[in-house]
Design an enzyme around this catalytic site. Sequence first.
Site, short mmCIF file in Angstrom:
data_model
loop_
_atom_site.label_atom_id
_atom_site.label_comp_id
_atom_site.label_asym_id
_atom_site.label_seq_id
_atom_site.Cartn_x
_atom_site.Cartn_y
_atom_site.Cartn_z
N GLU A 155 -7.41 0.61 -4.24
CA GLU A 155 -7.36 0.49 -2.79
C GLU A 155 -8.67 -0.01 -2.18
O GLU A 155 -8.66 -0.93 -1.36
CB GLU A 155 -6.93 1.84 -2.18
CG GLU A 155 -5.44 2.09 -2.41
CD GLU A 155 -5.02 3.54 -2.31
OE1 GLU A 155 -5.84 4.37 -1.87
OE2 GLU A 155 -3.87 3.84 -2.68
N LYS A 196 2.77 11.28 -3.40
CA LYS A 196 1.72 10.61 -4.17
C LYS A 196 0.79 11.61 -4.85
O LYS A 196 0.25 11.35 -5.91
CB LYS A 196 0.93 9.71 -3.23
CG LYS A 196 -0.06 8.79 -3.89
CD LYS A 196 -0.63 7.85 -2.85
CE LYS A 196 -1.72 6.95 -3.40
NZ LYS A 196 -2.21 6.05 -2.33
N ASP A 230 -13.03 5.16 1.59
CA ASP A 230 -11.59 5.14 1.78
C ASP A 230 -11.06 6.57 1.77
O ASP A 230 -10.91 7.18 0.71
CB ASP A 230 -10.96 4.31 0.65
CG ASP A 230 -9.43 4.25 0.74
OD1 ASP A 230 -8.86 4.88 1.65
OD2 ASP A 230 -8.83 3.56 -0.11
N ASP A 262 0.88 -1.17 0.00
CA ASP A 262 0.00 0.00 0.00
C ASP A 262 0.91 1.22 0.00
O ASP A 262 1.52 1.54 1.02
CB ASP A 262 -0.90 -0.04 1.25
CG ASP A 262 -1.71 1.24 1.43
OD1 ASP A 262 -1.70 2.10 0.52
OD2 ASP A 262 -2.36 1.38 2.49
#
Lengths: 641, 223
Positions: A189, A89, A211, A26
Amino acid sequence: MLLQIHEPGQTPDPHEQDRGIAVGIDLGTTNSVVALAREGKPEVLRDARGEAIVPSLAAYLPGEEDPIVGVMARRVFLDEPEAVVSSVKRLMGRGVEDLKALGGALPYTLAADQPGGMVRLAVGGRVLTPVEVSADILRAMKARAEIATGRRVDRAVITVPAYFDDAARTATRDAARLAGLEVLRLVNEPTAAALAYGLDQGAEGLYAVYDLGGGTFDVSILRLQKGVFQVLATGGDAALGGDDFDHAIADHFLAGRSDIGSAAAQQALATARLAKECLTTQDAGSWWIDVGAERIACALDRPTLEQLIRPLVQRTLEIAQSVIADARLELDEIKGVVLVGGSTRVPLVRRSVEALFGRPPLSDIDPDLVVAMGAALQAEALTVGSDTLLLDVLPLSLGIETMGGLVEKVVERNTPIPVARAQEFTTFQDGQTAMAIHVVQGERETVDGNRSLARFVLSGIPPMVAGAARIAVTFAVDADGLLTVSAREATTGVAAETVVKPSYGLDPDQMAAMLRDSLEHAREDMQRRLLIESRVEAQRVLNALMAALAADRALLSAAEAAVLEAAAAQVTVALGGSDRDRITLAVEDLERASATFAQRRMDAAFNAALSGRRLDAVAETLGAAAPSGIRDPAASPAAPA
Amino acid sequence: MEQLADNRSPPAWEGRATGGGTAASSPCWSCRGPVGDADYAFCSTCGAVQPPLPITHFQRLGLASGFQIPRDQLDAAYFDQARRLHPDRFATRTPRERQFSQAQAVSLNEAYETLKDPLRCALYLLTLAGRSSIAQERTIRDPTLLMEAMEAREALEEATDLAAVEALAARQRADRDSCLASLQQLFDAGDLDGAEAVTLRLTYLAKLGEDIRLRRMRLAMSA
Ligand SMILES: [Zn+2]
C-alpha cells in the site's frame, strides 16, 4: 502478404480488445476502492451516485444465496448486526489464537468447529473463511468496475499492507482467484501511494509514507529517482489501525459494564467511529448506545479522545523512527512525508507526524483514494507498459526453526525482492531419509515470537551416515512477496520432495474445492485463460522464428524457407481464430518444421567459433574480464513496449 | 569466542552453469539458435530473456571489477539492469519468460546487495580470488584482534548513557573508515594476504557496529 513481421519481443495482440481490462483495487479493512488508469492518468471508479468508497462489509442473510456488500450491508447491520462481517482483512491468514490476541469484545462469531489453521466465521447460518468473505468484497469491486467501464475486468493489481506476512498475502491472492480475478501483482500500500504521488508531482529524493488504515499501520521509506521507486525499508504493525481508536473509544463509552453482548459491542463500535469522525471537525459531541432495553448516553470531547488514542499514535511514531533507523537514515534526510489511509484525518495523527518530521505532511491526494490510484497505475504499467519501476523489499525476515525453538534467519527483512537464499542442513541419524522443517516469519529470536508460515517434510533423502547429507533448502520470494521453498540434496543432486502444510492458509485441495464451488465463472474463465496463454505462447514462437529467419535465412534453401513460412502462416491463421487446440497444433507443427533450421544455426555458430572468428569472445568469457558494451536498455529487444 | 560471519550461501543456481558464455555451447530456449555473446541476459537474435549465467556480480552489472564502486555508479547500473529484467516487465509474457526474468532479477539483486556493502564486497573479491575460507570463519583467532574485540565489548557493556555509546560509535566509525581506506589500497595493489587480514578486522567492526546500534536504540527507548 502471408506474414506480418514484428519487432522481436513485441507482441501486438489482435485480441487485446476481447481481453478484459486490468484495474487497481485497494482492499481495505474498513473501505475498498477500485481505480483504472489510462495513459498514466488514474481514475477512481464510482457508482451511479458518484460514491467512490465501498465499505468493506459483507452481509449474509439467512436463506439468501448472494451476500450484500458495501453500503447496503451497512443498512443490514442496523437491524441484524450478527449477519454482517466487518474488518475481515484483520483475519486474513490468521488462526484462532491470533484472533484471541486481538482482544476486546470481538465483532465476530466463530464457527464451533475450528479444525485448526485459518479462522472460520459463523454468519447468517453459514460457515465462511475470511478468504471467502474477501472474495465476495472483491466480486463487488469487480462488478463495480465492469459497470463503470462497460468492459470485462479479469485482472487486477491488489494492494496489501507492506507489513502483511506471507500467510496474509497468500490469503489475499486466493480471495482474488475465487472472485475470478487474475492477480497481476500484489503491491504494498505505501508503495502504491508513493507511485501515485511521485508521478503526480515529479518528486525526487527520499520520502516517507505514513499509512494508517482501518486495521493496519505501515511506514515505508522510499527513494524516488528518475521513475524508479526504490523501497529502502518498511515496517509497521498488521494489527494497529483506526479500528483500535474505535475500540479505545467504545471501551471508554462502556466503561465498567460487563453485560455487553456481541450486538451491543458492534453498536458501541459504530458509535465510537461516528464520534471519532465528528471530532475531526468538532470539539465535542454526545451520542447514545442501546444495550438491551437500556439507552446509554455517551459524551466525548477532543482532549479526552486524544488522551484515549495517544498511546496508539505514539506507537506509530516509534515504528516510524525505527524504520528510518533501519534505512540507515536520519529524520532530517527525509524530504517529504505522504499521509495515506482514512485514519490520518484524525487531527492528533497529523500534528504528531508533522512534529516528528518537522514539516507539514503531503496530503493533496485524498488519503482514502491514493492507494487505489497507485494500484491502477501499476496495473497499467504491467499490462500496457511504463517507464516507472517499483523495487520493493521483504517486510519481515524469513527463517527456520532450529534446536531449542530458536530461529535461524535465512532472508533478512528489507532485502530487495525477488530474492533467493539457500541454507544447508544435514541429517543427524544414520540412514535418515526425511526431515521436518518449520518456516517462520518475524524478527524474534525464538519461534514463539514469530508467525508460523508452514511446516515442510523433506522426504526422499538418499540414506547416508549421519551428517553426510547436505540438503540445500532454498527460500525464493517473488515480486509479490510470496515465498516458495525447494530443497535438494547437494552430494547426489536428488530433489527432496516438499509436502506443504500452510499453518494459516488453505491447502491446495481446499482451494481447488472452493474454485469448483464458485461455478458461475470457473469453467468459462479457465477456458478463456488457457486460450490467452496459448496465444501468448504462439506469438512468442512466431516472433522467435521471424528473428531467426532475419538473422540466418542464408542457411536455408528457398524451398526450405518456403516450408517454414507456410508453417508460420498456419500459426498466424490459427491466431486469428479462437480455437485453442488449433493454435497449439499449429505451434507444434511449426516447432517440428524448424528443428533442422535450429540445428543448422547452432552448427554454424559452432563452426564460426572454431574457425577463430569468435576466439576472442571465447577467451573473454572464460576469463573474468568485464563485459564490453552491455546493451542500452532502450534498445533491448526484450523490453516489452 | 567472537561469532563472525554467517554461513548463508547464494542460491543454488548461482554456481551452476546453464551453458556458459561461449557462443556455440547452448542454444537459446526460445529461437533454439545461438544465444550470442552481445548480452548476458537476452538472446542476441530473438531477444528472449535467458536464465542467468554464472558470471560475476561485476559482469552482471556491467561494471569493472573493484572494491567500493561509487554508490551513484552502482545504483545507475543496477537501475538500468532492473528496468530490463524486473518481473514487472514480463507480467504478460509466457510462464518461462516470467520464470527466467525472476531468476535474473534474483541474481541482479544478489549482485547489487553484495557490491553495495563494503564488507560483503571485500569477502566476495577474496572469494573470487580463491580465498573463500575467510567467509566461513566464525571465530577470531588472531590474538591482537581478539584482544581488541574483548576490550570493545567490555567498553560497550560499561557504557550506560547515550554519550558514552556515542563516543564508542564514533571510534568504531573511524576504525571502519581506516579499514576501508587500507582495503582499497590493498585490493588495488593485489595484496590479498593484507586484504584478508583487514577484511577480518572489518567483519569484527561490522558486528561491533550492529551491537552499538542495538545498544543505542535500547538506551533511546528507555530514555
Ligand atoms: Zn533466441
